[in-house]
Design a protein around this motif. Structure first.
Motif, PDB file in Angstrom:
ATOM      1  N   SER A  52      18.176  48.085  22.574  1.00  0.00           N
ATOM      2  CA  SER A  52      18.884  47.877  23.833  1.00  0.00           C
ATOM      3  C   SER A  52      20.334  48.336  23.735  1.00  0.00           C
ATOM      4  O   SER A  52      20.824  48.696  22.662  1.00  0.00           O
ATOM      5  CB  SER A  52      18.848  46.395  24.210  1.00  0.00           C
ATOM      6  OG  SER A  52      19.725  45.668  23.360  1.00  0.00           O
ATOM      7  N   SER A  54      22.774  46.507  23.774  1.00  0.00           N
ATOM      8  CA  SER A  54      23.504  45.545  22.943  1.00  0.00           C
ATOM      9  C   SER A  54      22.975  45.516  21.513  1.00  0.00           C
ATOM     10  O   SER A  54      23.226  44.559  20.778  1.00  0.00           O
ATOM     11  CB  SER A  54      23.396  44.146  23.563  1.00  0.00           C
ATOM     12  OG  SER A  54      22.043  43.759  23.689  1.00  0.00           O
ATOM     13  N   ALA A  56      19.994  45.104  20.387  1.00  0.00           N
ATOM     14  CA  ALA A  56      18.839  44.252  20.110  1.00  0.00           C
ATOM     15  C   ALA A  56      17.595  45.129  20.030  1.00  0.00           C
ATOM     16  O   ALA A  56      17.391  45.998  20.875  1.00  0.00           O
ATOM     17  CB  ALA A  56      18.683  43.221  21.213  1.00  0.00           C
ATOM     18  N   ASP A  58      13.343  45.699  19.530  1.00  0.00           N
ATOM     19  CA  ASP A  58      11.986  45.199  19.682  1.00  0.00           C
ATOM     20  C   ASP A  58      11.045  46.174  18.999  1.00  0.00           C
ATOM     21  O   ASP A  58      11.249  47.394  19.073  1.00  0.00           O
ATOM     22  CB  ASP A  58      11.600  45.083  21.165  1.00  0.00           C
ATOM     23  CG  ASP A  58      12.146  43.819  21.803  1.00  0.00           C
ATOM     24  OD1 ASP A  58      12.673  43.906  22.927  1.00  0.00           O
ATOM     25  OD2 ASP A  58      12.054  42.750  21.166  1.00  0.00           O
ATOM     26  N   GLU A 102      17.946  46.796  28.812  1.00  0.00           N
ATOM     27  CA  GLU A 102      17.267  45.877  27.912  1.00  0.00           C
ATOM     28  C   GLU A 102      15.887  46.403  27.528  1.00  0.00           C
ATOM     29  O   GLU A 102      15.292  47.229  28.222  1.00  0.00           O
ATOM     30  CB  GLU A 102      17.127  44.504  28.571  1.00  0.00           C
ATOM     31  CG  GLU A 102      18.463  43.858  28.898  1.00  0.00           C
ATOM     32  CD  GLU A 102      19.373  43.737  27.700  1.00  0.00           C
ATOM     33  OE1 GLU A 102      20.567  44.073  27.810  1.00  0.00           O
ATOM     34  OE2 GLU A 102      18.865  43.312  26.638  1.00  0.00           O
TER      35      GLU A 102
END
Length: 125
Positions: A52, A54, A56, A58, A102
């Motif tokens: 993402s 930021s 982050a 996955d 995101e």
């Protein structure tokens, strides 16, 4: 103009490692997530990992614990470090720009609006 370009693919033996890079231009990593997908012969494109705005990350089940996605803002690239590669990882790998910042799980192809040309990864047994 948004452009993405993958590099770093190649032939590696099972258990080996490769580092893929996705060079990006025409947009900011501060605004959009970047995903890696792959497509094996005769199969649909599937998600691998996403990072993402930021930082982050996955991962899909097949990638978790073996692959690491990261952003290098200075070089405007997103990398995918792939360790302990398996023959079933053989595919063309694509990076894509997501339509928002995101990630989320699972990774859906329709949520990405720009793609690179892909880079071939072949893992021999």
């Amino acid at each position: 103009e948004v452009q993405l370009a993958e590099s770093g693919g190649g032939l590696v033996q099972a258990g080996g490692s490769l580092r893929l890079s996705c060079g990006a231009s025409g947009f900011s990593f501060d605004d959009y997530a970047i995903g890696w997908f792959r497509q094996a012969p005769g199969k649909e494109r599937e998600g691998v990992a996403c990072i993402s705005s930021s930082d982050a990350a996955d991962y899909t089940k097949s990638a978790k614990g073996r692959f690491t996605i990261s952003i290098d803002n200075a070089k405007n690239t997103v990398s995918l470090q792939m360790n302990n590669l398996r023959p079933e990882d053989t595919a063309v790998y694509y990076c894509g720009k997501k339509i928002w910042a995101e990630c989320g799980s699972p990774l859906y192809e329709y949520e990405y609006d720009y793609w690179g040309q892909g880079t071939q990864v072949t893992v021999s047994s």
